[in-house]
Motif scaffolding. Structure first.
Motif, mmCIF file in Angstrom:
data_model
loop_
_atom_site.group_PDB
_atom_site.id
_atom_site.type_symbol
_atom_site.label_atom_id
_atom_site.label_comp_id
_atom_site.label_asym_id
_atom_site.label_seq_id
_atom_site.Cartn_x
_atom_site.Cartn_y
_atom_site.Cartn_z
ATOM 1 N N GLU A 22 -0.865 -24.347 -4.316
ATOM 2 C CA GLU A 22 -0.063 -24.734 -5.482
ATOM 3 C C GLU A 22 0.867 -23.597 -5.910
ATOM 4 O O GLU A 22 2.050 -23.798 -6.188
ATOM 5 C CB GLU A 22 -1.000 -25.122 -6.632
ATOM 6 C CG GLU A 22 -0.308 -25.635 -7.857
ATOM 7 C CD GLU A 22 0.171 -27.070 -7.746
ATOM 8 O OE1 GLU A 22 0.900 -27.495 -8.652
ATOM 9 O OE2 GLU A 22 -0.161 -27.755 -6.766
ATOM 10 N N LEU A 23 0.348 -22.390 -5.956
ATOM 11 C CA LEU A 23 1.113 -21.210 -6.373
ATOM 12 C C LEU A 23 2.305 -20.968 -5.456
ATOM 13 O O LEU A 23 3.429 -20.733 -5.928
ATOM 14 C CB LEU A 23 0.197 -19.985 -6.390
ATOM 15 C CG LEU A 23 0.829 -18.621 -6.640
ATOM 16 C CD1 LEU A 23 1.395 -18.530 -8.041
ATOM 17 C CD2 LEU A 23 -0.207 -17.537 -6.420
ATOM 18 N N THR A 24 2.097 -21.028 -4.158
ATOM 19 C CA THR A 24 3.186 -20.754 -3.230
ATOM 20 C C THR A 24 4.228 -21.870 -3.233
ATOM 21 O O THR A 24 5.426 -21.604 -3.083
ATOM 22 C CB THR A 24 2.648 -20.486 -1.808
ATOM 23 O OG1 THR A 24 1.816 -21.576 -1.395
ATOM 24 C CG2 THR A 24 1.848 -19.187 -1.763
ATOM 25 N N ALA A 25 3.803 -23.104 -3.447
ATOM 26 C CA ALA A 25 4.767 -24.202 -3.582
ATOM 27 C C ALA A 25 5.562 -24.051 -4.882
ATOM 28 O O ALA A 25 6.786 -24.250 -4.904
ATOM 29 C CB ALA A 25 4.045 -25.546 -3.545
ATOM 30 N N GLU A 26 4.873 -23.672 -5.957
ATOM 31 C CA GLU A 26 5.542 -23.482 -7.243
ATOM 32 C C GLU A 26 6.557 -22.345 -7.184
ATOM 33 O O GLU A 26 7.606 -22.389 -7.835
ATOM 34 C CB GLU A 26 4.525 -23.211 -8.350
ATOM 35 C CG GLU A 26 5.159 -23.108 -9.716
ATOM 36 C CD GLU A 26 4.172 -22.899 -10.845
ATOM 37 O OE1 GLU A 26 4.651 -22.773 -11.981
ATOM 38 O OE2 GLU A 26 2.941 -22.864 -10.606
ATOM 39 N N GLN A 41 5.569 -15.307 -14.084
ATOM 40 C CA GLN A 41 4.141 -15.528 -14.321
ATOM 41 C C GLN A 41 3.351 -15.694 -13.029
ATOM 42 O O GLN A 41 2.126 -15.595 -13.034
ATOM 43 C CB GLN A 41 3.938 -16.757 -15.216
ATOM 44 C CG GLN A 41 4.483 -16.579 -16.611
ATOM 45 C CD GLN A 41 4.419 -17.855 -17.421
ATOM 46 O OE1 GLN A 41 3.708 -18.796 -17.066
ATOM 47 N NE2 GLN A 41 5.173 -17.907 -18.495
ATOM 48 N N LEU A 42 4.042 -15.929 -11.914
ATOM 49 C CA LEU A 42 3.393 -16.100 -10.617
ATOM 50 C C LEU A 42 3.225 -14.777 -9.878
ATOM 51 O O LEU A 42 2.529 -14.719 -8.866
ATOM 52 C CB LEU A 42 4.206 -17.062 -9.739
ATOM 53 C CG LEU A 42 4.595 -18.408 -10.348
ATOM 54 C CD1 LEU A 42 5.434 -19.203 -9.360
ATOM 55 C CD2 LEU A 42 3.378 -19.178 -10.801
ATOM 56 N N LEU A 136 -2.187 -14.180 -8.174
ATOM 57 C CA LEU A 136 -0.829 -13.689 -8.347
ATOM 58 C C LEU A 136 -0.286 -13.206 -7.004
ATOM 59 O O LEU A 136 -1.047 -12.690 -6.174
ATOM 60 C CB LEU A 136 -0.787 -12.536 -9.354
ATOM 61 C CG LEU A 136 -1.183 -12.878 -10.788
ATOM 62 C CD1 LEU A 136 -1.254 -11.612 -11.628
ATOM 63 C CD2 LEU A 136 -0.218 -13.888 -11.404
ATOM 64 N N ILE A 137 1.006 -13.331 -6.822
ATOM 65 C CA ILE A 137 1.661 -12.887 -5.591
ATOM 66 C C ILE A 137 1.933 -11.391 -5.699
ATOM 67 O O ILE A 137 2.564 -10.933 -6.651
ATOM 68 C CB ILE A 137 2.967 -13.667 -5.375
ATOM 69 C CG1 ILE A 137 2.667 -15.163 -5.184
ATOM 70 C CG2 ILE A 137 3.753 -13.103 -4.189
ATOM 71 C CD1 ILE A 137 3.888 -16.063 -5.239
ATOM 72 N N THR A 138 1.464 -10.626 -4.704
ATOM 73 C CA THR A 138 1.708 -9.183 -4.664
ATOM 74 C C THR A 138 2.756 -8.798 -3.635
ATOM 75 O O THR A 138 3.295 -7.695 -3.697
ATOM 76 C CB THR A 138 0.411 -8.407 -4.371
ATOM 77 O OG1 THR A 138 -0.109 -8.831 -3.109
ATOM 78 C CG2 THR A 138 -0.628 -8.642 -5.460
ATOM 79 N N ALA A 139 3.035 -9.684 -2.685
ATOM 80 C CA ALA A 139 4.061 -9.408 -1.681
ATOM 81 C C ALA A 139 4.592 -10.720 -1.112
ATOM 82 O O ALA A 139 3.846 -11.696 -0.980
ATOM 83 C CB ALA A 139 3.518 -8.539 -0.551
#
Length: 164
Positions: A22-26, A41-42, A136-139
């Motif tokens: 969901e996070l990567t699609a968002e 926020q991601l 959360l995305i770090t890279a």
């Protein structure tokens, strides 16, 4: 492997995989809709953006505001973009994860110097970390595989001094 051969997935692992998908699609959706406040926020407080395989520049390490500042000046000057992120393959390791996903990114800008479209296909490799109750995305590392159209529209958009 058949469905009956597949190992049982514990509830937390399944929830983590769903959350990362969901996070990567968002991520792509918020870039396309220019919802920059939601995009930040991601992202983790420190994030690496590595598009070196696309443009030859070194990866950058910045904060979420730096990511938005870099992208906003180009992407808001395009007429429209669409980043399709799909086929997520996720490797979990405690409170960190890697997600490799397919990407097709379409960019559109009517202009006087050539075709209005540039489309890029490839893969994203996301690094993620768990932060309390969310990921959360770090890279973000881009692996371009193909492109078609007029790449110059990206430079045209970046050289404009106004956003739409």
């Amino acid at each position: 492997m058949t469905v009956t051969d597949a190992p049982a997935v514990p509830g937390r692992e399944l929830a983590d995989r769903w959350a990362i998908t969901e996070l990567t699609a968002e991520f792509g959706l918020r870039v396309d809709t220019h919802e920059w406040d939601r995009l930040v926020q991601l992202l983790a407080p420190t994030v690496v953006i590595d598009y070196s395989r696309l443009h030859g520049k070194d990866p950058i390490t910045t904060d979420p505001a730096g990511v938005v500042g870099t992208w906003r000046g180009v992407l808001e000057n395009l007429k429209v973009t669409q980043h399709l992120i799909t086929g997520q393959v996720i490797e979990l390791s405690g409170d960190t994860a890697k997600c490799t996903a397919n990407l097709v990114a379409a960019h559109h800008l009517p202009n006087d110097s050539g075709a209005p479209d540039w489309t890029l296909g490839g893969r994203y490799e996301f690094a993620l970390e768990r932060a309390e109750d969310r990921w959360l995305i770090t890279a973000v590392v881009l692996f371009p595989l193909w492109a078609t159209g007029n790449r110059t529209i990206m430079q045209l958009a970046g050289s404009r001094n106004t956003t739409r």
